[in-house]
Design an enzyme around this catalytic site. Structure first.
Site, PDB file in Angstrom:
ATOM      1  N   PRO A   1      -4.526   6.176   1.263  1.00 32.01           N
ATOM      2  CA  PRO A   1      -5.104   5.432   0.129  1.00 32.01           C
ATOM      3  C   PRO A   1      -6.580   5.127   0.414  1.00 32.01           C
ATOM      4  O   PRO A   1      -6.894   4.336   1.292  1.00 32.01           O
ATOM      5  CB  PRO A   1      -4.262   4.149   0.061  1.00 32.01           C
TER       6      PRO A   1
ATOM      7  N   ASP B   1      -9.299   3.989   5.042  1.00 25.48           N
ATOM      8  CA  ASP B   1      -7.852   3.981   4.805  1.00 25.48           C
ATOM      9  C   ASP B   1      -7.454   2.534   4.519  1.00 25.48           C
ATOM     10  O   ASP B   1      -7.525   1.677   5.403  1.00 25.48           O
ATOM     11  CB  ASP B   1      -7.155   4.520   6.080  1.00 25.48           C
ATOM     12  N   HIS B   2      -7.047   2.285   3.280  1.00 27.26           N
ATOM     13  CA  HIS B   2      -6.807   0.904   2.856  1.00 27.26           C
ATOM     14  C   HIS B   2      -5.565   0.304   3.515  1.00 27.26           C
ATOM     15  O   HIS B   2      -5.328  -0.899   3.437  1.00 27.26           O
ATOM     16  CB  HIS B   2      -6.677   0.866   1.325  1.00 27.26           C
ATOM     17  N   ARG B   3      -4.765   1.141   4.194  1.00 30.34           N
ATOM     18  CA  ARG B   3      -3.624   0.585   4.936  1.00 30.34           C
ATOM     19  C   ARG B   3      -4.111  -0.113   6.202  1.00 30.34           C
ATOM     20  O   ARG B   3      -3.420  -0.953   6.768  1.00 30.34           O
ATOM     21  CB  ARG B   3      -2.635   1.706   5.328  1.00 30.34           C
TER      22      ARG B   3
END
Ligand code: CAO
Length: 431
Positions: A227, A403-405
């Site tokens: 993401p 990476d939005h995680r």
């Protein structure tokens, strides 16, 4: 004891040759069945070549960047695993000299050994990348036939099965919905029928380069499984650039250059140290972060063959002059196709600079499993309000895709702000 050849594997129906990349083991190393001995590149992907036998790595034959036909020996392994090999070398000497390889027996030896007993190789023989791809595409690897030697399941087999599942699933949707295919291969709807465009006008086919073919699936995988968010910012590099120009003028006399990128690498590393999550990767179980205490920075280099990303190692331990030389060295070797496997491995973060070309901002794709990538665009003089008046300042656009995680928006904003402070005051870079 026999010398068993480890050969260039055939990983797809169309593969006739491959490029040797890098050794993962050294002569004299004890090798077990399934140990990765080296890496090669096919027309599709880079592949880890596993040993089909237990023994000792006795001779290395292939050299980096050497192109070898399928079945030609990469190395030899001294092995007494006669039980597995009995009868396989009758067609020719297994210990044929490297200069006169016996491709067919070598293929047979490796193919049969690789595809051999389930107790040694798991339920179905498959190349490692095929297993990874099967898991990404939700394909049950034990339910598909292998087209490789000895029934070996290849990446093409897995992707073919996934495509069939998608097609069949769509046709049968009313009664039997297809399995969800996360990170599915490029959807057929966006892959053009080769003849389709000819109906509208003249077309010309241009083959993708090897790099282009490898990069496509890797980019698709990153874009569809990570993401992405991109944080854009501007750094005031007016003073830094004046200093850089002084160094650059001096370096030019010796035939060297000092570009802004060397300073950006230094500033990036200081910023990574202050924000360790940005220099991390998600663990395989996805319940932890692997925080890296090393600072190897990948640098995207534009070449005629396509984009390559050599890695500058230990940027934290190098000064601007050394970094500038390293940058010139890797980018010229990248353009000459002279990079080794070691040159392109181990990055903890990547920088992609389009500053020499133009643009105000862009969205680079994270080079997974890294957590983020910094895009740099062309600096330009802009009016800056200093509280009393507008003053002309040289502003550098930076774009952090992440990476939005792993990274949230606040951390990304802190990261680019910190980076901007460092680039804005050259003295801080020395701290
Ligand atoms: N703003 C303004 N000018 C810049 C600049 C910036 N951010 N960065 C570099 N420049 C200038 C340099 O000073 C140099 O100018 P002069 O020769 O007049 O002094 C000129 O642009 C060319 O620099 P360069 O690109 O050769 O050198 P570099 O160190 O900045 O970059 C490299 C090296 C290898 C990163 C670069 O050549 C390259 O290949 N960039 C493309 C990367 C790419 O394609 N990324 C996209 C990935 S996503 O598809």
């Amino acid at each position: 004891m026999r010398e068993v050849p480890l050969v260039m594997p055939k990983m797809s129906m169309t593969m006739t040759e491959g490029t040797f990349l890098v050794w993962r083991r050294e002569p004299g190393d004890a090798i077990k069945v399934g140990d990765v001995v080296c890496e090669v590149a096919s027309d599709k992907v880079d592949i880890e070549v596993e040993s089909p036998v237990e023994g000792t790595l006795s001779r290395l034959v292939a050299a980096p960047d050497q192109v070898l036909g399928v079945g030609e020996p990469l190395a030899f392994i001294s092995s007494d695993a006669d039980d597995m090999l009995e009868g396989l070398f009758d067609a020719g000497p297994a210990d044929a000299p490297a200069e006169q390889p016996e491709p067919q027996p070598a293929v047979a030896a490796t193919a049969v050994a690789v595809a051999s007993p389930p107790s040694r190789r798991g339920p179905r023989p498959a190349v490692p990348f095929a297993r990874r791809r099967a898991s990404e595409l939700h394909v049950d690897i034990n339910s598909i036939p292998g087209s490789g030697p000895g029934g070996l399941i290849t990446v093409s087999d897995v992707e073919g099965a996934a495509a069939k599942t998608t097609t069949n699933g769509a046709a049968a949707a009313p009664t039997a919905p297809a399995e969800p295919a996360a990170a599915a291969p490029t959807p057929q709807s966006v892959v053009a029928d080769d003849n389709e465009f000819s109906a509208f006008g003249e077309t010309v086919m241009e083959k993708l380069s090897r790099i282009g073919k490898i990069a496509g699936p890797a980019l698709t995988r990153s874009w569809t499984t990570i993401p992405h968010v991109t944080q854009h910012d501007l750094a005031d590099i007016t003073d830094l650039d004046a200093y850089r120009r002084e160094l650059d003028d001096a370096a030019k006399k010796d035939g060297n250059r000092v570009t802004m990128l060397a300073f950006i690498l230094k500033a990036v590393v200081s910023t990574l140290k202050a924000h360790p999550r940005v220099n991390s990767s998600l663990s395989a179980s996805q319940d932890s972060l692997v925080l890296k205490r090393y600072y190897h920075i990948g640098v995207a280099v534009d070449t005629e063959q396509g984009l390559v990303v050599p890695v500058i190692k230990d940027v934290d331990r190098k000064g601007i002059t050394e970094l500038s030389k390293d940058l010139a060295d890797v980018s010229s070797r990248a353009r000459d196709g002279k990079l080794t496997g070691d040159d392109i491995r181990g990055a903890s973060f990547t920088v992609s600079s389009l500053g020499g070309l133009g643009g105000t901002a862009f969205t680079p794709i994270v080079n997974g499993p890294e957590a983020a990538i910094l895009g740099v665009s062309k600096s330009r003089i802009e009016p800056f309000w200093d509280g009393e008046q507008f003053v002309p300042r040289l502003m550098l656009p930076v774009s952090l895709s992440y990476d939005h995680r792993i990274i949230d928006g606040a951390l990304a904003a802190r990261f680019t702000t910190h980076l901007g402070h460092l680039l804005g005051d050259v003295r801080r870079l020395l701290l």
